[in-house]
Design a protein around this motif. Structure first.
Motif, mmCIF file in Angstrom:
data_model
loop_
_atom_site.group_PDB
_atom_site.id
_atom_site.type_symbol
_atom_site.label_atom_id
_atom_site.label_comp_id
_atom_site.label_asym_id
_atom_site.label_seq_id
_atom_site.Cartn_x
_atom_site.Cartn_y
_atom_site.Cartn_z
ATOM 1 N N GLN A 1 0.849 -1.196 0.000
ATOM 2 C CA GLN A 1 0.000 0.000 0.000
ATOM 3 C C GLN A 1 0.886 1.249 0.000
ATOM 4 O O GLN A 1 2.060 1.196 0.371
ATOM 5 N N ASP A 2 0.299 2.392 -0.401
ATOM 6 C CA ASP A 2 1.042 3.654 -0.330
ATOM 7 C C ASP A 2 1.333 4.013 1.127
ATOM 8 O O ASP A 2 0.638 3.557 2.041
ATOM 9 N N ILE A 3 2.338 4.855 1.309
ATOM 10 C CA ILE A 3 2.698 5.343 2.644
ATOM 11 C C ILE A 3 1.977 6.674 2.862
ATOM 12 O O ILE A 3 1.763 7.429 1.904
ATOM 13 N N TRP A 4 1.564 6.927 4.092
ATOM 14 C CA TRP A 4 0.964 8.223 4.443
ATOM 15 C C TRP A 4 1.830 8.876 5.516
ATOM 16 O O TRP A 4 2.293 8.202 6.441
ATOM 17 N N ILE A 5 2.046 10.192 5.362
ATOM 18 C CA ILE A 5 2.820 10.942 6.365
ATOM 19 C C ILE A 5 2.052 12.196 6.761
ATOM 20 O O ILE A 5 1.483 12.881 5.911
ATOM 21 N N ALA A 6 2.029 12.453 8.081
ATOM 22 C CA ALA A 6 1.563 13.754 8.599
ATOM 23 C C ALA A 6 2.779 14.375 9.275
ATOM 24 O O ALA A 6 3.534 13.677 9.956
ATOM 25 N N CYS A 7 2.978 15.675 9.023
ATOM 26 C CA CYS A 7 4.170 16.354 9.547
ATOM 27 C C CYS A 7 3.785 17.704 10.143
ATOM 28 O O CYS A 7 3.024 18.456 9.533
ATOM 29 N N ASN A 8 4.290 17.968 11.348
ATOM 30 C CA ASN A 8 4.082 19.277 12.015
ATOM 31 C C ASN A 8 5.458 19.884 12.241
ATOM 32 O O ASN A 8 6.345 19.212 12.807
ATOM 33 N N HIS A 9 5.636 21.160 11.826
ATOM 34 C CA HIS A 9 6.954 21.789 11.952
ATOM 35 C C HIS A 9 6.774 23.253 12.335
ATOM 36 O O HIS A 9 5.988 23.979 11.701
ATOM 37 N N SER A 10 7.481 23.704 13.362
ATOM 38 C CA SER A 10 7.337 25.084 13.852
ATOM 39 C C SER A 10 7.596 26.104 12.759
ATOM 40 O O SER A 10 8.449 25.902 11.888
ATOM 41 N N THR A 11 6.838 27.192 12.803
ATOM 42 C CA THR A 11 6.961 28.249 11.802
ATOM 43 C C THR A 11 6.626 29.587 12.443
ATOM 44 O O THR A 11 6.159 29.631 13.589
ATOM 45 N N GLU A 12 6.911 30.661 11.724
ATOM 46 C CA GLU A 12 6.476 32.008 12.150
ATOM 47 C C GLU A 12 5.117 32.262 11.493
ATOM 48 O O GLU A 12 4.778 31.618 10.499
ATOM 49 N N HIS A 13 4.347 33.186 12.061
ATOM 50 C CA HIS A 13 3.115 33.587 11.370
ATOM 51 C C HIS A 13 2.670 34.949 11.896
ATOM 52 O O HIS A 13 2.611 35.153 13.113
ATOM 53 N N HIS A 14 2.314 35.821 10.982
ATOM 54 C CA HIS A 14 1.965 37.202 11.377
ATOM 55 C C HIS A 14 0.731 37.241 12.278
ATOM 56 O O HIS A 14 0.545 38.129 13.080
ATOM 57 N N GLU A 15 -0.134 36.203 12.211
ATOM 58 C CA GLU A 15 -1.375 36.222 13.017
ATOM 59 C C GLU A 15 -1.163 35.689 14.428
ATOM 60 O O GLU A 15 -2.079 35.721 15.251
ATOM 61 N N ALA A 16 0.055 35.156 14.698
ATOM 62 C CA ALA A 16 0.275 34.560 16.027
ATOM 63 C C ALA A 16 0.437 35.692 17.049
ATOM 64 O O ALA A 16 1.206 36.627 16.810
ATOM 65 N N PRO A 17 -0.268 35.611 18.191
ATOM 66 C CA PRO A 17 -0.118 36.662 19.208
ATOM 67 C C PRO A 17 1.305 36.635 19.751
ATOM 68 O O PRO A 17 1.879 35.583 19.974
ATOM 69 N N SER A 18 1.890 37.847 19.911
ATOM 70 C CA SER A 18 3.231 37.859 20.529
ATOM 71 C C SER A 18 2.965 37.903 22.030
ATOM 72 O O SER A 18 2.727 38.930 22.617
ATOM 73 N N ASN A 19 2.938 36.734 22.634
ATOM 74 C CA ASN A 19 2.531 36.655 24.055
ATOM 75 C C ASN A 19 3.754 36.810 24.967
ATOM 76 O O ASN A 19 4.100 35.901 25.712
ATOM 77 N N GLU A 20 4.432 38.001 24.857
ATOM 78 C CA GLU A 20 5.650 38.172 25.682
ATOM 79 C C GLU A 20 5.356 37.784 27.130
ATOM 80 O O GLU A 20 4.302 38.140 27.654
ATOM 81 N N GLY A 21 6.302 37.089 27.737
ATOM 82 C CA GLY A 21 6.251 36.877 29.184
ATOM 83 C C GLY A 21 5.193 35.890 29.622
ATOM 84 O O GLY A 21 5.368 35.195 30.610
ATOM 85 N N LYS A 22 4.093 35.774 28.852
ATOM 86 C CA LYS A 22 3.035 34.873 29.354
ATOM 87 C C LYS A 22 3.373 33.418 29.033
ATOM 88 O O LYS A 22 3.215 32.543 29.870
ATOM 89 N N MET A 23 3.855 33.199 27.788
ATOM 90 C CA MET A 23 3.994 31.836 27.289
ATOM 91 C C MET A 23 5.395 31.632 26.712
ATOM 92 O O MET A 23 5.978 32.568 26.168
ATOM 93 N N VAL A 24 5.893 30.414 26.821
ATOM 94 C CA VAL A 24 7.167 30.081 26.171
ATOM 95 C C VAL A 24 6.837 29.283 24.918
ATOM 96 O O VAL A 24 6.040 28.337 24.965
#
Ligand SMILES: Cc1cccc(-c2n[nH]cc2-c2ccc(F)c(-c3ccc(S(=O)(=O)CCO)cc3)c2)n1
Length: 238
Positions: free
Chosen positions: A136-159
């Protein structure tokens, strides 16, 4: 291929992760740290700037589901709260394609560390099996960190963690001897889950390794059981 600025990286990282997962756990560099039935979890102990960034590789064999079904439920944000127990918030920031998203996740805080979030692109694809024709064919799911302009810059609150994760699935079918229809009893899905997570801010190495040791086996066991339960009695998606 879709003309999106992230596309070249998505293509490169996804195929690199596929090769990395297919290397298996050869070479004696992988240390088995957890076993549960068919599931075997390996790690390499590595530190970056005094932070434990222990690459993880898990192999598992799940009966009764296909690789397409397994990677579909891993990729789908709609069902993530049903199996991802450490998730507190999740937002799809961008839908690049029906198989490619940018997601922001806020995870529950693990004492004594500060709360973490993860911003990553998520991609799922079928890879024709170039070696073994009748496989059968192989299936892959991949998650990789990226930048994004819509991401809140949560200084100090979150790492913010940096992660690269893949779930690579290979389905095999043992056709019924009597030539009858293929049912879920004839399906076996071989899974390789790979993960490299840089925790972002300082966490005591011993505490981090204890979290990994506890959370990873729980996560993969819960996720694969969730997919089996969802697929049971449903038509097979090859
Ligand atoms: C399975 C596991 C391993 C190590 C730590 C934890 C954990 N416990 N409490 C908070 C977290 C936590 C913090 C930050 C994260 F980015 C993720 C995280 C883990 C997995 C993935 S994924 O891409 O494999 C599945 C999608 O959530 C993404 C983020 C998990 N969970």
């Amino acid at each position: 291929a879709p003309a999106h600025p992230l596309w070249p990286e998505i293509e490169r990282v996804t195929l690199e992760q596929l090769q990395y997962a297919r290397l298996g756990v050869e070479g004696g560099v992988w240390q088995l740290f957890a076993e549960d039935g068919e599931m075997k979890m390996y790690k390499r102990e590595e530190e970056v700037d005094g932070l434990a960034v222990d690459p993880l590789k898990a192999v598992h064999t799940v009966k009764g589901v296909t690789g397409r079904e397994m990677t579909h439920y891993f990729f789908s944000p709609d069902v993530r709260f049903e199996w991802e127990t450490t998730l507190e918030q999740m937002k799809v920031l961008e839908t690049i394609a029906d198989d490619t998203l940018v997601i922001l996740q806020i995870h529950k805080r693990v004492w004594p560390a500060s709360q973490r979030d993860a911003l990553f692109w998520s991609h799922v694809r079928r890879v024709p099996n170039d070696t073994d024709r009748d496989a059968q064919d192989i299936w892959i799911a991949c998650n990789h960190s990226t930048e994004h302009h819509e991401a809140p810059s949560n200084e100090g609150k979150m790492v913010r963690v940096a992660l690269t994760v893949c779930l690579v699935c290979q389905t095999s079918i043992e056709p019924p001897a009597d030539g009858g229809p293929v049912t879920r009893d004839h399906l076996t899905c071989k899974i390789t889950y790979c993960s490299v997570v840089n925790p972002g801010g300082w966490v005591p190495t011993s505490a981090l390794r204890a979290v990994y040791k506890r959370e990873y086996p729980k996560f993969l066991k819960r996720f694969t059981q969730y997919v089996k339960d969802r697929c049971d009695k449903q038509p097979i998606l090859f």
